[in-house]
Design an enzyme around this catalytic site. Structure first.
Site, mmCIF file in Angstrom:
data_model
loop_
_atom_site.group_PDB
_atom_site.id
_atom_site.type_symbol
_atom_site.label_atom_id
_atom_site.label_comp_id
_atom_site.label_asym_id
_atom_site.label_seq_id
_atom_site.Cartn_x
_atom_site.Cartn_y
_atom_site.Cartn_z
ATOM 1 N N LYS A 17 0.836 -1.216 0.106
ATOM 2 C CA LYS A 17 -0.104 -0.213 0.099
ATOM 3 C C LYS A 17 0.799 1.304 -0.037
ATOM 4 C CE LYS A 17 -2.622 -2.684 -0.674
ATOM 5 N NZ LYS A 17 -2.701 -4.184 -0.382
ATOM 6 N N ARG A 33 -2.142 -18.224 -2.706
ATOM 7 C CA ARG A 33 -1.208 -18.678 -1.562
ATOM 8 C C ARG A 33 -1.683 -20.097 -0.820
ATOM 9 N NH1 ARG A 33 1.877 -14.520 -0.039
ATOM 10 N NH2 ARG A 33 1.905 -14.993 2.118
ATOM 11 N N ASP A 71 -4.901 -17.058 7.920
ATOM 12 C CA ASP A 71 -4.873 -17.758 6.383
ATOM 13 C C ASP A 71 -4.560 -19.255 6.496
ATOM 14 O OD1 ASP A 71 -4.854 -15.175 5.529
ATOM 15 O OD2 ASP A 71 -2.716 -15.189 4.467
ATOM 16 N N HIS A 127 -22.420 16.129 2.133
ATOM 17 C CA HIS A 127 -22.283 16.598 0.520
ATOM 18 C C HIS A 127 -21.005 17.354 0.608
ATOM 19 C CE1 HIS A 127 -23.343 17.323 -3.476
ATOM 20 N NE2 HIS A 127 -23.339 18.874 -3.144
HETATM 21 C C1 LIG Z 1 1.795 -8.614 -1.355
HETATM 22 C C2 LIG Z 1 0.419 -9.008 -0.413
HETATM 23 C C3 LIG Z 1 -0.655 -7.882 -0.352
HETATM 24 C C4 LIG Z 1 -1.422 -8.202 0.728
HETATM 25 N N1 LIG Z 1 -2.444 -7.189 0.820
HETATM 26 C C5 LIG Z 1 -3.117 -7.315 1.736
HETATM 27 C C6 LIG Z 1 -4.225 -6.268 1.546
HETATM 28 O O1 LIG Z 1 -4.377 -5.121 1.230
HETATM 29 N N2 LIG Z 1 -5.451 -6.567 2.747
HETATM 30 C C7 LIG Z 1 -5.526 -7.557 3.458
HETATM 31 O O2 LIG Z 1 -6.589 -7.969 3.986
HETATM 32 N N3 LIG Z 1 -4.724 -8.774 3.217
HETATM 33 C C8 LIG Z 1 -3.735 -8.561 2.302
HETATM 34 N N4 LIG Z 1 -2.637 -9.572 2.268
HETATM 35 C C9 LIG Z 1 -2.739 -10.792 2.872
HETATM 36 C C10 LIG Z 1 -2.586 -10.821 4.147
HETATM 37 O O3 LIG Z 1 -1.240 -10.418 4.238
HETATM 38 C C11 LIG Z 1 -2.833 -11.961 5.050
HETATM 39 O O4 LIG Z 1 -4.040 -12.608 4.827
HETATM 40 C C12 LIG Z 1 -2.422 -11.797 6.547
HETATM 41 O O5 LIG Z 1 -1.013 -11.609 6.516
HETATM 42 C C13 LIG Z 1 -2.712 -13.197 7.107
HETATM 43 O O6 LIG Z 1 -2.346 -13.007 8.601
HETATM 44 P P1 LIG Z 1 -2.029 -14.280 9.568
HETATM 45 O O7 LIG Z 1 -2.001 -13.806 10.908
HETATM 46 O O8 LIG Z 1 -2.800 -15.262 9.326
HETATM 47 O O9 LIG Z 1 -0.604 -14.924 9.036
HETATM 48 P P2 LIG Z 1 0.998 -14.079 8.522
HETATM 49 O O10 LIG Z 1 0.784 -12.651 8.228
HETATM 50 O O11 LIG Z 1 0.829 -14.871 7.163
HETATM 51 O O12 LIG Z 1 1.761 -14.375 9.454
HETATM 52 C C14 LIG Z 1 2.165 -15.462 10.110
HETATM 53 C C15 LIG Z 1 3.527 -15.443 10.692
HETATM 54 O O13 LIG Z 1 3.583 -16.906 11.400
HETATM 55 C C16 LIG Z 1 5.164 -17.103 11.236
HETATM 56 N N5 LIG Z 1 5.418 -18.778 11.349
HETATM 57 C C17 LIG Z 1 5.019 -19.624 10.478
HETATM 58 N N6 LIG Z 1 5.374 -20.923 10.872
HETATM 59 C C18 LIG Z 1 5.920 -20.526 12.157
HETATM 60 C C19 LIG Z 1 6.213 -21.380 13.116
HETATM 61 N N7 LIG Z 1 6.248 -22.758 13.061
HETATM 62 N N8 LIG Z 1 6.839 -20.947 14.299
HETATM 63 C C20 LIG Z 1 6.709 -19.490 14.725
HETATM 64 N N9 LIG Z 1 6.051 -18.632 13.580
HETATM 65 C C21 LIG Z 1 5.678 -19.167 12.407
HETATM 66 C C22 LIG Z 1 5.347 -16.548 9.592
HETATM 67 O O14 LIG Z 1 6.929 -16.399 9.780
HETATM 68 C C23 LIG Z 1 4.769 -15.204 9.677
HETATM 69 O O15 LIG Z 1 5.449 -14.260 10.336
HETATM 70 C C24 LIG Z 1 -1.691 -9.394 1.246
HETATM 71 C C25 LIG Z 1 -0.725 -10.326 1.144
HETATM 72 C C26 LIG Z 1 0.453 -10.310 0.039
HETATM 73 C C27 LIG Z 1 1.267 -11.303 -0.129
#
Ligand SMILES: Cc1cc2nc3c(=O)[nH]c(=O)nc-3n(C[C@H](O)[C@H](O)[C@H](O)COP(=O)(O)OP(=O)(O)OC[C@H]3O[C@@H](n4cnc5c(N)ncnc54)[C@H](O)[C@@H]3O)c2cc1C
Length: 474
Positions: free
Chosen positions: A54, A275, A315, A447
């Site tokens: 962003k 993804r 996710d 408005h």
């Molecule tokens: C380029 C891009 C743009 C995006 N833009 C948007 C947007 O504008 N709006 C939006 O809502 N979403 C957006 N997303 C999606 C968003 O980033 C994800 O939906 C969100 O980050 C998911 O959150 P999460 O907490 O599930 O996991 P994540 O953010 O994926 O975090 C998971 C974390 O767990 C860690 N991890 C994994 N395995 C282990 C382990 N065994 N031990 C400890 N840590 C671990 C990882 O390293 C990571 O840091 C975008 C994604 C990308 C790639």
């Protein structure tokens, strides 16, 4: 579990799901350990997703608007891009936000462990810390929030920095002369738009018949038209059959639906075809956690897995893979652990594509209603009739509301135009509050703003929109 003070909880993964869960657990008095490989919480969203993309899209929009300003009698001249400063702007945004989360963690007394967690059993984790040490910890409850990673297509795997996933593209190593974007979903279009604004000739290839599969076609059309002008090409019903590293470039073979092929050469290729959940967590097989379709962890409405002491959010549990869904799930899981009567059952999860124009929707879509053979009423307000849109010289936008035909309750909404991502929040509230068309129509909107288009869409249903002559049929 009524006394939350005695609960010892681990959250694995520090993304928007994980840190929201950890922070709420701490706020409710639980003892919390948050584990993530990065120095601070943030996850994909802050380090290599929502936030850096962003920041770059903000710059892209500014560049495009300064170009458009010619039509308004203002010329700025050709932009000069200082890539190092642009990169450092983006990196500082990330640092500021992730650093802030680090401070919030400390303030809440969350025990932050920098490392990776593996399961020893349903309540014990072995953490391999970034400093090389290992630690075994036992908890009452564990929340898995390990997120997702870019999907890899085996035929598009080449060991060269010219082949990028979204993380590579966000690194902004250079401004390539040409870029092939494989996949016309939101990540490909957002990052493709950034590179196009910086001067790269961008070609988007999409396997299906339209960009942003899943979104209503009338919302995508204005974006498609604008991208057609800005990009080198948009090839629909096309796949990338193969890629070849030629040293100084990548040769891609593009295959159309009729089998015809063409070869094109690109400086870089961005593969953005979806993804995959990070559900292959070491030792997970020692628990009762079950995986469902496409490798997502199976959970119930309280985000509890098949193992009663393990919850999973974000996710890693399924679509839509969006940050705000992850955070909301994180909070629901913690409330469930705290013994509150909660369930994750939203009526509307907004989706926003931060292109120019933005596309946003929530709740029931027309496409979904058609698929489910569900009868709905749709009212559309074209932005050509919006005073604010005209002042912005953005008349191509549109706002539509989707109603239940009997009760006239708002079931969903779709918006295309600048600021759609902000505007959709009002529609989410309308859907969640079970607002009727009359509630929206009778709410006084300021408005001249684009928010009036939501009110006027509701008025369209009654054939009484002030700025549109569209009498009610039948
Ligand atoms: C380029 C891009 C743009 C995006 N833009 C948007 C947007 O504008 N709006 C939006 O809502 N979403 C957006 N997303 C999606 C968003 O980033 C994800 O939906 C969100 O980050 C998911 O959150 P999460 O907490 O599930 O996991 P994540 O953010 O994926 O975090 C998971 C974390 O767990 C860690 N991890 C994994 N395995 C282990 C382990 N065994 N031990 C400890 N840590 C671990 C990882 O390293 C990571 O840091 C975008 C994604 C990308 C790639």
């Amino acid at each position: 579990m009524p006394d939350t003070k005695s609960v010892n909880i681990a959250v694995v993964g520090g993304g928007p799901g994980g840190y929201a869960a950890a922070f709420l657990a701490a706020d409710l008095g639980m003892t919390v350990t948050l584990i993530d490989p990065e120095a601070n919480p943030g996850g994909v969203c802050l380090y290599r997703g929502c936030i850096p993309s962003k920041a770059l899209l903000h710059v892209a929009k500014l560049m495009e608007e300064s170009e458009q300003a010619k039509n308004w009698g203002i010329e700025f001249g050709a932009p000069k891009v200082d890539l190092a400063r642009l990169r450092s702007f983006k990196e500082n945004v990330v640092k500021k936000l992730t650093g802030g989360l680090g401070i919030l963690s400390k303030q809440r007394k969350v025990h932050y462990l920098q490392g990776r967690a593996a399961f020893e059993n349903s309540t014990t984790l072995r953490v391999s810390k970034t400093d090389g040490s290992e630690q075994s910890l036992t908890f009452d409850r564990i929340v898995i929030a390990t997120g997702s990673r870019p999907a890899i297509v085996p035929t598009l795997k080449l060991e060269t920095p010219r082949m990028m996933d979204s993380t590579g593209a966000l690194n902004l190593e250079d401004i390539p002369g040409s870029l092939l974007v494989v996949g016309g979903g939101y990540i490909g279009l957002e990052l493709g738009s950034v590179y196009a604004a910086l001067g790269t000739r961008v070609t988007v290839v999409e396997m299906l018949s339209g960009l942003l599969p899943g979104a209503d076609r009338d919302l995508v059309l204005p974006l498609h038209k604008r991208l057609e002008k800005r990009l080198e090409g948009i090839l629909l019903n096309t796949t990338v059959a193969s890629v070849k590293d030629e040293g100084s470039a990548i040769r891609a073979t593009l295959q159309a639906q009729d089998g015809s092929r063409q070869e094109k050469v690109f400086d870089r290729v961005l593969v953005s075809v979806g993804r995959k959940p990070n559900s292959e967590i070491a030792g997970l097989e020692k628990t009762k956690v079950q995986l469902g379709q496409r490798g997502f962890i199976q959970v119930n409405k309280q985000l509890q897995t098949d193992d009663p002491s393990i919850y999973a959010i974000g996710d890693v549990v399924g679509e839509p893979m969006l940050a705000h869904k992850a955070s909301h799930e994180g909070r629901v899981a913690i409330e469930a652990i705290a013994g509150h009567k909660v369930a994750f059952e939203p009526s509307a999860i907004p989706a926003v594509v931060f292109t120019d124009p933005e596309v946003a929707w929530c709740g029931v879509t027309e496409t979904q209603a058609q698929k489910e053979n569900r009868e709905v009423k749709v009212a559309k307000f074209p932005w050509a009739a919006s005073g604010r849109a005209i002042t912005l010289d953005q008349p191509e936008g549109m706002t539509k509301l989707i109603f239940d035909p009997q009760s006239e309750r708002v079931l969903g909404a779709g918006i295309v135009g600048p600021g759609a991502g902000e505007l959709i929040a009002e529609c989410v509230l309308a859907v969640e509050m079970a607002a009727l068309a009359s509630d929206v129509a009778m709410t006084i909107h300021p408005h001249p703003t684009l928010s009036e288009t939501i009110m006027e869409s509701a008025e369209v249903l009654f054939g009484t929109s002030t700025d549109l002559y569209r009498p009610k049929r039948g």
